[in-house]
Design a protein around this motif. Structure first.
Motif, PDB file in Angstrom:
ATOM      1  N   THR A  32     -15.310   0.898 -12.039  1.00 44.61           N
ATOM      2  CA  THR A  32     -14.095   1.773 -11.759  1.00 44.61           C
ATOM      3  C   THR A  32     -13.378   2.297 -12.952  1.00 44.61           C
ATOM      4  N   GLY A  72      -4.775  -0.500  -8.475  1.00 42.16           N
ATOM      5  CA  GLY A  72      -5.863  -0.079  -8.818  1.00 42.16           C
ATOM      6  C   GLY A  72      -6.832  -1.081  -9.679  1.00 42.16           C
ATOM      7  N   ALA A  89     -15.292   3.616  -8.298  1.00 43.00           N
ATOM      8  CA  ALA A  89     -15.160   5.128  -8.391  1.00 43.00           C
ATOM      9  C   ALA A  89     -14.401   5.443  -9.455  1.00 43.00           C
ATOM     10  N   GLU A  90     -14.043   6.562  -9.631  1.00 39.94           N
ATOM     11  CA  GLU A  90     -13.317   7.306 -10.646  1.00 39.94           C
ATOM     12  C   GLU A  90     -12.098   7.641 -10.047  1.00 39.94           C
ATOM     13  N   ILE A  91     -10.894   7.314 -10.116  1.00 42.21           N
ATOM     14  CA  ILE A  91      -9.613   7.371  -9.493  1.00 42.21           C
ATOM     15  C   ILE A  91      -8.637   8.095 -10.521  1.00 42.21           C
ATOM     16  N   TYR A 146      -3.999   4.769  -1.388  1.00 43.39           N
ATOM     17  CA  TYR A 146      -5.062   5.636  -2.118  1.00 43.39           C
ATOM     18  C   TYR A 146      -6.105   5.076  -2.761  1.00 43.39           C
ATOM     19  N   VAL A 147      -5.621   4.179  -3.848  1.00 44.88           N
ATOM     20  CA  VAL A 147      -6.676   3.349  -4.392  1.00 44.88           C
ATOM     21  C   VAL A 147      -7.822   2.714  -3.447  1.00 44.88           C
ATOM     22  N   ARG A 164      -8.619   3.455  -0.417  1.00 44.71           N
ATOM     23  CA  ARG A 164      -9.528   4.315   0.276  1.00 44.71           C
ATOM     24  C   ARG A 164     -10.605   4.768  -0.697  1.00 44.71           C
ATOM     25  N   CYS A 165     -10.023   5.181  -2.078  1.00 45.22           N
ATOM     26  CA  CYS A 165     -11.084   5.740  -2.990  1.00 45.22           C
ATOM     27  C   CYS A 165     -12.234   4.654  -3.281  1.00 45.22           C
ATOM     28  N   LEU A 166     -11.889   3.475  -2.871  1.00 43.40           N
ATOM     29  CA  LEU A 166     -12.824   2.463  -3.259  1.00 43.40           C
ATOM     30  C   LEU A 166     -13.925   2.227  -1.964  1.00 43.40           C
TER      31      LEU A 166
END
Length: 86
Positions: free
Chosen positions: A53, A42, A27-29, A1-2, A4-6
């Motif tokens: 981040t 993260g 990004a904001e996760i 997840y982390v 992919r978010c980045l």
């Protein structure tokens, strides 16, 4: 997840994950579930990301605080090395 978010490409296989990233971007996760492992991932991934981040809904259990703080200090040191400050 982390990852992919980045901005990383992640493929889930039967018994493994493959990930690839040219350049991670800050990004904001927001974690849907509090997890020490996800918080650690993260922090460490954010060190390599360009930009800012923010991690929200992170693990904050007292028994894990020292582990997470230790990783933050390690991550900070890695950032300094990456930026040529150490």
């Amino acid at each position: 997840y982390v990852l992919r978010c980045l901005g990383a490409w992640v493929e889930e296989k039967e018994n493994s994950l493959e990930a690839e990233a040219g350049c991670l971007k800050g990004a904001e996760i927001v974690f849907g579930k509090i997890s020490v492992g996800a918080t650690e991932q993260g922090i460490l991934a954010a060190v390599l990301a360009e930009g800012h981040t923010v991690l929200r809904n992170c693990a904050r259990e007292p028994e894990n605080t020292l582990l997470v703080l230790s990783q933050c200090h390690t991550a900070e040191s890695l950032t300094w090395k990456k930026d040529g400050l150490l």
